[in-house]
Design a protein around this motif. Structure first.
Motif, PDB file in Angstrom:
ATOM      1  N   THR B  65     -20.581  -8.565  14.923  1.00 60.13           N
ATOM      2  CA  THR B  65     -18.740  -9.184  15.247  1.00 60.13           C
ATOM      3  C   THR B  65     -18.945 -10.569  14.952  1.00 60.13           C
ATOM      4  OG1 THR B  65     -19.489  -7.830  17.469  1.00 60.13           O
ATOM      5  CG2 THR B  65     -19.015  -9.649  17.588  1.00 60.13           C
ATOM      6  N   ALA B  66     -17.727 -10.388  14.325  1.00 59.15           N
ATOM      7  CA  ALA B  66     -17.439 -11.937  14.544  1.00 59.15           C
ATOM      8  C   ALA B  66     -16.583 -12.858  15.480  1.00 59.15           C
ATOM      9  CB  ALA B  66     -16.208 -12.136  12.849  1.00 59.15           C
ATOM     10  N   GLN B  67     -17.040 -14.109  15.690  1.00 62.65           N
ATOM     11  CA  GLN B  67     -16.576 -14.973  16.766  1.00 62.65           C
ATOM     12  C   GLN B  67     -15.635 -15.756  16.004  1.00 62.65           C
ATOM     13  OE1 GLN B  67     -17.439 -14.869  20.164  1.00 62.65           O
ATOM     14  NE2 GLN B  67     -15.197 -15.713  19.479  1.00 62.65           N
ATOM     15  N   LEU B  68     -14.042 -15.750  16.518  1.00 58.90           N
ATOM     16  CA  LEU B  68     -13.154 -16.566  15.444  1.00 58.90           C
ATOM     17  C   LEU B  68     -13.024 -17.655  16.577  1.00 58.90           C
ATOM     18  CD1 LEU B  68     -12.931 -13.988  14.224  1.00 58.90           C
ATOM     19  CD2 LEU B  68     -10.194 -14.299  13.546  1.00 58.90           C
ATOM     20  N   TYR B  69     -12.126 -19.274  15.948  1.00 62.69           N
ATOM     21  CA  TYR B  69     -11.814 -19.856  16.696  1.00 62.69           C
ATOM     22  C   TYR B  69     -10.435 -19.461  16.710  1.00 62.69           C
ATOM     23  CZ  TYR B  69     -14.926 -23.460  15.848  1.00 62.69           C
ATOM     24  OH  TYR B  69     -16.072 -24.132  15.338  1.00 62.69           O
ATOM     25  N   GLY B 101     -10.799 -13.523  24.357  1.00 64.05           N
ATOM     26  CA  GLY B 101     -12.394 -13.991  23.847  1.00 64.05           C
ATOM     27  C   GLY B 101     -12.117 -14.219  22.169  1.00 64.05           C
ATOM     28  N   TRP B 102     -11.752 -13.777  21.549  1.00 65.46           N
ATOM     29  CA  TRP B 102     -11.444 -13.774  19.795  1.00 65.46           C
ATOM     30  C   TRP B 102     -12.614 -13.149  19.378  1.00 65.46           C
ATOM     31  CZ3 TRP B 102      -6.102 -14.581  18.729  1.00 65.46           C
ATOM     32  CH2 TRP B 102      -5.405 -15.389  19.838  1.00 65.46           C
ATOM     33  N   THR B 103     -12.975 -12.560  19.577  1.00 64.48           N
ATOM     34  CA  THR B 103     -14.547 -11.493  18.660  1.00 64.48           C
ATOM     35  C   THR B 103     -13.558 -10.488  17.850  1.00 64.48           C
ATOM     36  OG1 THR B 103     -14.362  -9.920  20.720  1.00 64.48           O
ATOM     37  CG2 THR B 103     -16.056 -11.694  20.390  1.00 64.48           C
ATOM     38  N   ALA B 104     -14.088 -10.157  16.914  1.00 63.09           N
ATOM     39  CA  ALA B 104     -14.098  -9.137  16.181  1.00 63.09           C
ATOM     40  C   ALA B 104     -15.526  -8.729  15.518  1.00 63.09           C
ATOM     41  CB  ALA B 104     -13.364  -9.971  14.617  1.00 63.09           C
ATOM     42  N   PRO B 105     -15.296  -7.246  16.473  1.00 63.54           N
ATOM     43  CA  PRO B 105     -15.883  -6.394  16.196  1.00 63.54           C
ATOM     44  C   PRO B 105     -16.310  -5.203  15.331  1.00 63.54           C
ATOM     45  CG  PRO B 105     -14.675  -5.660  18.023  1.00 63.54           C
ATOM     46  CD  PRO B 105     -14.169  -6.521  17.555  1.00 63.54           C
ATOM     47  N   PHE B 106     -17.202  -5.092  13.894  1.00 58.67           N
ATOM     48  CA  PHE B 106     -17.596  -4.398  12.776  1.00 58.67           C
ATOM     49  C   PHE B 106     -18.340  -3.173  13.268  1.00 58.67           C
ATOM     50  CE2 PHE B 106     -15.316  -8.579  10.978  1.00 58.67           C
ATOM     51  CZ  PHE B 106     -14.464  -8.085  10.168  1.00 58.67           C
ATOM     52  N   ARG B 107     -18.093  -1.938  12.809  1.00 55.45           N
ATOM     53  CA  ARG B 107     -19.104  -0.869  13.028  1.00 55.45           C
ATOM     54  C   ARG B 107     -18.899  -0.385  11.357  1.00 55.45           C
ATOM     55  NH1 ARG B 107     -20.957   2.669  16.724  1.00 55.45           N
ATOM     56  NH2 ARG B 107     -19.436   1.919  18.233  1.00 55.45           N
ATOM     57  N   VAL B 108     -20.146  -0.563  10.890  1.00 52.89           N
ATOM     58  CA  VAL B 108     -20.134   0.564   9.516  1.00 52.89           C
ATOM     59  C   VAL B 108     -21.256   1.503   9.578  1.00 52.89           C
ATOM     60  CG1 VAL B 108     -20.272   0.362   7.047  1.00 52.89           C
ATOM     61  CG2 VAL B 108     -19.373  -2.213   8.009  1.00 52.89           C
ATOM     62  N   GLN B 109     -20.747   2.878   9.457  1.00 54.08           N
ATOM     63  CA  GLN B 109     -21.604   3.698   9.071  1.00 54.08           C
ATOM     64  C   GLN B 109     -22.062   4.308   8.006  1.00 54.08           C
ATOM     65  OE1 GLN B 109     -21.662   4.934  12.239  1.00 54.08           O
ATOM     66  NE2 GLN B 109     -20.381   5.644  13.389  1.00 54.08           N
ATOM     67  N   GLU B 252     -15.541  -9.786  28.927  1.00 53.02           N
ATOM     68  CA  GLU B 252     -15.605 -10.591  27.525  1.00 53.02           C
ATOM     69  C   GLU B 252     -16.881 -11.520  27.141  1.00 53.02           C
ATOM     70  OE1 GLU B 252     -12.113 -13.772  28.224  1.00 53.02           O
ATOM     71  OE2 GLU B 252     -13.661 -15.245  26.581  1.00 53.02           O
ATOM     72  N   VAL B 253     -17.332 -12.177  28.155  1.00 51.72           N
ATOM     73  CA  VAL B 253     -19.036 -12.636  27.793  1.00 51.72           C
ATOM     74  C   VAL B 253     -19.435 -11.282  26.998  1.00 51.72           C
ATOM     75  CG1 VAL B 253     -20.763 -13.083  29.241  1.00 51.72           C
ATOM     76  CG2 VAL B 253     -19.041 -14.010  29.717  1.00 51.72           C
ATOM     77  N   GLU B 254     -19.442  -9.947  27.815  1.00 49.91           N
ATOM     78  CA  GLU B 254     -20.489  -9.034  26.878  1.00 49.91           C
ATOM     79  C   GLU B 254     -20.104  -9.248  25.966  1.00 49.91           C
ATOM     80  OE1 GLU B 254     -21.373  -5.909  30.040  1.00 49.91           O
ATOM     81  OE2 GLU B 254     -22.862  -7.039  30.926  1.00 49.91           O
ATOM     82  N   ARG B 255     -18.794  -8.874  25.341  1.00 51.14           N
ATOM     83  CA  ARG B 255     -18.029  -8.822  24.046  1.00 51.14           C
ATOM     84  C   ARG B 255     -18.656  -9.659  23.010  1.00 51.14           C
ATOM     85  NH1 ARG B 255     -13.740  -7.427  26.221  1.00 51.14           N
ATOM     86  NH2 ARG B 255     -12.231  -9.623  25.968  1.00 51.14           N
ATOM     87  N   ALA B 256     -18.444 -11.376  23.773  1.00 47.82           N
ATOM     88  CA  ALA B 256     -18.304 -11.501  22.679  1.00 47.82           C
ATOM     89  C   ALA B 256     -20.348 -11.734  22.095  1.00 47.82           C
ATOM     90  CB  ALA B 256     -18.680 -13.507  23.442  1.00 47.82           C
ATOM     91  N   GLN B 257     -21.368 -11.184  23.392  1.00 46.75           N
ATOM     92  CA  GLN B 257     -22.501 -11.301  23.563  1.00 46.75           C
ATOM     93  C   GLN B 257     -23.508 -10.414  22.560  1.00 46.75           C
ATOM     94  OE1 GLN B 257     -25.359 -14.572  25.695  1.00 46.75           O
ATOM     95  NE2 GLN B 257     -23.559 -15.328  26.151  1.00 46.75           N
ATOM     96  N   THR B 258     -22.977  -9.299  22.856  1.00 45.83           N
ATOM     97  CA  THR B 258     -23.421  -7.529  23.043  1.00 45.83           C
ATOM     98  C   THR B 258     -23.184  -7.016  22.260  1.00 45.83           C
ATOM     99  OG1 THR B 258     -22.633  -6.629  24.847  1.00 45.83           O
ATOM    100  CG2 THR B 258     -24.657  -8.091  24.869  1.00 45.83           C
ATOM    101  N   SER B 259     -21.722  -7.316  21.918  1.00 45.29           N
ATOM    102  CA  SER B 259     -20.621  -6.335  21.307  1.00 45.29           C
ATOM    103  C   SER B 259     -21.046  -4.970  19.908  1.00 45.29           C
ATOM    104  CB  SER B 259     -19.215  -6.532  20.955  1.00 45.29           C
ATOM    105  OG  SER B 259     -18.793  -7.322  20.129  1.00 45.29           O
ATOM    106  N   HIS B 260     -22.616  -6.602  19.075  1.00 47.73           N
ATOM    107  CA  HIS B 260     -22.981  -6.215  18.218  1.00 47.73           C
ATOM    108  C   HIS B 260     -24.085  -5.062  18.286  1.00 47.73           C
ATOM    109  CE1 HIS B 260     -25.321  -9.649  19.317  1.00 47.73           C
ATOM    110  NE2 HIS B 260     -25.974  -9.254  18.633  1.00 47.73           N
ATOM    111  N   LEU B 261     -24.350  -5.149  19.515  1.00 50.94           N
ATOM    112  CA  LEU B 261     -25.998  -4.391  19.137  1.00 50.94           C
ATOM    113  C   LEU B 261     -25.432  -2.963  19.359  1.00 50.94           C
ATOM    114  CD1 LEU B 261     -27.245  -6.411  22.413  1.00 50.94           C
ATOM    115  CD2 LEU B 261     -27.643  -6.889  20.603  1.00 50.94           C
TER     116      LEU B 261
END
Lengths: 287, 617
Positions: B65-69, B101-109, B252-261
């Motif tokens: 998850t990339a966190q953007l301004y 929340g300006w998050t960019a979540p990636f997933r690579v299988q 939004e909080v959980e997306r920022a902090q946990t979407s990369h789990l």
């Protein structure tokens, strides 16, 4: 004293009494919000200089400690002030002094909440109704329920309460989470709707602050404020109480409405003062 | 004489103008006020729009998850992920920025975790952010997990002091995993701004290694959290259970902090559309259960008899602990318990197991740094509800899981007990990065069965809920006044070293602003402490079955009670022999297999049985 004046004074007595009684319950049963003031290095150092050691200050586990003990004891002055609100008269100077001192208690507890809220001015300002309620009553007893000083103080208390609330509701300062939560639970609406409703309510808070200063609008403003003040005070138990809770949660929530009595009793007082009946009675008294 | 109406006008105008001027001056002074943190979101150049990035790799899936301004209205909402292969940047994924929340979540299988890759997150033509996706350290003997909690940024107690000491130390020990147990953010209204600051402070170590972030109460904007499956909380202090902030804020909080789990084990949402993120991460042959000990927990207000000045605090030392262990009170909840049960039995690619969560499974402090002073028990801890606590421990010990947590603002080591002292798992609660709120572990009576020379507060105790706990260390702050410096308030961080060869677990507890690689640097009193993996479920009342000798290394062994069919534990043993421990009464089947215990190798075994040779090939 004519009948309307009796009801006007009753409004002020009840509003003051309920406010003190609500806070008395907080001090007796729950934890009054002084922790932020009493628990700091400087306060402890002061306590030490008074010969109070650590264990005495925080308690040993077998007792409450100095801080809790004295916070709990503040229940008594609040209870006394609640009684004085009903009994004080112009000639009983001791009771009048006690009533004025009660205002100091409310200022102190409001200041503690203000500090706990990271010194957000609206937190202190919105307690204006509660803080000034004993003073309005004091003015009413000393000068009369229709005296300019009494009405002016009531107006200041009114404006502080609704302007402070409005600042939060429109988001000039971060809107407390409980505002959204109560709106959502009581009305069963989603966050976006709650946000819109709070914005409207906040704007109306400011509108009534201005409205009570304009003769043409002051009665509807006071009427709206009376209803709105009552509903917002009532929102806590309505949102929180449930038959599944011990005592239905009454011990958690009822006092939240009770201590906010000035939020609707002050507008009610102003509404009666400015009502045709009130004016008529005032005129006949003057005649 | 002025007319009364004019007087009223003047007074009201004065109040309103005072209000506005106060607001204006507050805005100007905010950055300078002692005790206030500067959370202004900085204006950044286009090339710096990506603040930081967090990632995990699990089961050949990369989640980053990339966190953007904040992006401008005309900025592209597409963000790319590239990895370096043979000196060339190759795009492996793209994603759309989530504006809330300006998050960019990636997933690579099908991620190749057998080697490291340089990666970069790219936005537009200018903004890039580079880091390293590490290879899965399956060949390392020792997996190092650095643990943090309580990232206060308030200057009044040293929260504004640079985190550079932490960055330097983590780089020196080259931690394999970072674990932030909660309260990464203390601002209850501006999570996004505070999260960006967290990223600016820790991004340089986060970008190069898997990172676990567990949002706790302050992260979601409230002082305590009993999530009660997503209910809305309306009581000040939130002890009625539920979330005080709107569901979209929590999301939004959980997306920022946990979407990369790694993907959640059971992804069904709870109330207000709030997701769940309890799952496991397998890294370096260490299987980590990532638990949510707040999300499902019941709020105590109105559910338990009042025992103190707050619905969640018990001040009456004479109360009956059983009176608050009320029917229906939930801790981890059925969904998580089912997950733990399955996880404890699954030893594929795993030699050791640990569980991470926000806080520890007991009341781990006696004195609380506010006017509350000494509390008998605090229902914000996982010591309550006791039945839920015991069920959680009983589930975790079946996998010999060590517990790593934070939240308490007080570093401690506890060995937990369910039926008897020391019959369950160990826990390490790490100290706060900067300590907002002081606590002390200071029982009124000395503990029993203390180690020689150990402080009186160690040893066997009952916590305020009557739970059996054994304390081995507590980094108590200095007595009041504790001062405003980080270390007088016992600030610091933890390091856990999991040796997958010797199956030992070493806990280290370091103060701030020291060089932890300097042999002269001392840890907090009581650390380091090393235990065996097996210590996480080794009741002293048990005996030994006959020693099992295997024809394969490190098989998985499971002990099953014959009569009930209940699984007592499952473990991947070390080497080719293992002596199962078991209750002295009763009979037990022993099951074993190379990767899962699919063959019964001992039937109706009893304590004192002779050794057995087992063929698993």
């Amino acid at each position: 004293m004519n009948r309307v004046d009796f009801y006007l004074l009753l409004c002020l007595r009840l509003g003051t009494c309920l406010c003190f009684a609500g806070w008395a319950w907080v001090h007796y049963y729950w934890e009054a919000p002084y922790g932020v003031l009493l628990w700091s290095d400087s306060t402890f150092e002061f306590a030490q200089s008074m010969g109070i050691d650590w264990d005495a200050y925080v308690g040993t586990g077998a007792d409450d400690g100095w801080v809790q003990t004295w916070i709990g004891r503040l229940f008594w002055p609040y209870l006394v002030c609640a009684v004085l609100s009903l009994t004080a008269g112009r000639k009983s100077w001791l009771q009048m002094v006690g009533l004025a001192g009660g205002c100091g208690l409310l200022v102190f507890v409001s200041y503690a909440k203000y500090v706990a809220a990271q010194r957000q001015p609206p937190m202190f300002i919105e307690h204006g109704g509660q803080m000034l309620m004993p003073i309005v009553l004091w003015c009413a007893l000393v000068f009369g329920v229709r005296h300019g000083a009494t009405i002016a103080t009531a107006c200041v208390a009114f404006v502080m309460t609704f302007a402070g609330h409005g600042c939060y509701a429109v988001g000039l300062w971060p809107t407390p989470a409980t505002f959204f939560a109560m709106t959502s639970v009581v009305l069963g609406v989603e966050y976006e709707t709650a946000k819109s409703l709070l914005l409207v309510a906040g704007i109306l808070d400011f509108v009534v602050c201005v409205g009570i200063l304009i003769p043409l609008f002051r009665r509807p403003s006071a009427a709206y404020a009376c209803v709105w003040g009552f509903l917002t005070a009532l929102a806590r138990p309505v949102a929180g109480m449930s038959p599944s809770l011990i005592y239905w949660g009454a011990d958690q929530y009822i006092h939240e409405t009770v201590l906010r009595a000035p939020h609707f009793m002050l507008p009610l007082y102003l509404l009666i003062v400015w009502s045709p009946l009130g004016k008529q009675q005032s005129q006949s008294s003057t005649d | 004489m002025l007319d009364t109406r004019i007087k009223i006008w003047l007074v009201c105008c004065f109040v309103l103008s005072a209000l506005m001027s106060n607001a204006y001056s507050q805005g100007n002074r905010q950055n300078n006020r002692r005790g206030r943190a500067d959370l202004k979101i900085p204006e950044v150049a286009k090339k710096d729009l990506i603040c930081f990035a967090l990632y995990t790799v699990h089961d050949r899936q990369l989640k980053l998850t990339a966190q953007l301004y904040p992006l401008a209205a005309d900025d592209d909402r597409r963000v790319r992920l590239e990895i370096e292969k043979n000196g060339q940047w190759t795009q492996v994924a793209t994603t759309q920025v989530i504006e809330q929340g300006w998050t960019a979540p990636f997933r690579v299988q099908d991620w190749d975790d057998s080697r490291s890759y340089r990666y970069r997150v790219v936005h537009g033509s200018e903004a890039t952010y580079e880091g390293t996706i590490r290879k899965n350290p399956v060949d390392k003997e020792e997996i190092v997990i650095a643990g943090f909690t309580g990232n206060s940024i308030h200057p009044v107690h040293g929260g504004d002091i640079s985190r550079q000491d932490i960055i330097d130390n983590i780089n020196k020990i080259d931690a394999d995993i970072l674990f932030f147990s909660g309260d990464q953010v203390y601002d209850h209204n501006r999570h996004y701004a505070a999260w960006l600051k967290f990223g600016r402070d820790f991004g340089s170590i986060i970008k190069d290694r898997p990172t676990l972030c567990l949002p706790d109460d302050h992260d979601v904007g409230q002082p305590n959290l009993w999530g009660e499956s997503g209910k809305i909380s309306t009581l000040s202090g939130a002890a009625d259970g539920g979330y005080a902030r709107p569901g979209v804020y929590v999301q939004e909080v959980e997306r920022a902090q946990t979407s990369h789990l790694p993907d959640p084990a059971d992804p069904h949402k709870i109330g207000q559309g709030i997701g769940v993120w309890f799952t496991n991460l397998n890294w370096g042959n260490v299987d980590i259960a990532i638990l949510e000990d707040r999300k499902f927990k019941t709020g105590p207000a109105g559910r338990v008899p009042k025992q103190g000045p707050r619905p969640d605090h018990i001040r009456n030392p004479d109360y009956d602990p059983a009176s608050v262990d009320v029917d229906g009170a939930v801790l981890l909840g059925e969904r998580q318990l089912r997950f733990i049960d399955a996880w404890a039995q699954d030893w594929r690619q795993a030699k050791m197991k640990i569980a991470v969560s926000q806080t520890i499974f007991c009341g781990g402090a006696h004195i609380h740094g506010s006017a509350n002073g000494r509390l008998h028990a605090d229902m914000d801890s996982n010591g309550w509800p006791q039945s839920g606590r015991n069920r959680a421990l009983a589930a975790l010990r079946k996998g010999f899981a060590f517990h790593y947590a934070g939240d308490q603002h007080l570093a401690t080591i506890f060995h937990h007990g369910v039926d008897e002292h020391r019959d369950a798992i160990w826990s390490f609660c790490v100290p706060s990065i900067a300590n907002l709120y002081l606590r002390w572990w200071e029982p009124l009576e000395g503990g029993e069965r203390r180690e020689a020379g150990a402080p009186e507060y160690t040893g066997d105790h009952l916590d305020g809920f009557g739970n059996k706990v054994t304390n081995y260390a507590a980094a108590n702050p200095e007595k009041m006044p504790a001062g405003n410096i980080l270390n007088t308030r016992s600030a610091g961080f933890g390091v856990v070293r999991l040796n997958t060869k010797t199956r030992s677990i070493t806990m280290e507890c370091w103060p701030r602003n020291v060089d932890i690689t300097d042999p002269a640097t001392e840890q907090y009193l009581g650390w380091p402490k090393t235990i065996s993996q097996l210590d996480n479920y080794n009741p002293s009342s048990w005996g030994k079955l006959g020693t099992l000798s295997f024809d394969v290394s490190d098989p998985v062994v499971q002990l099953v009670e014959t009569d009930s069919g209940d699984i007592l534990y499952t473990i991947r043993v070390q080497g080719r022999s293992f002596t199962p421990h078991a209750p002295k009464s009763g009979a037990f089947h022993v099951k074993a297999g190379k990767d899962k215990p699919d063959a019964v190798v001992v039937r109706n075994g009893k304590v004192g049985d002779p050794a057995v040779s087992v063929k698993l090939r």
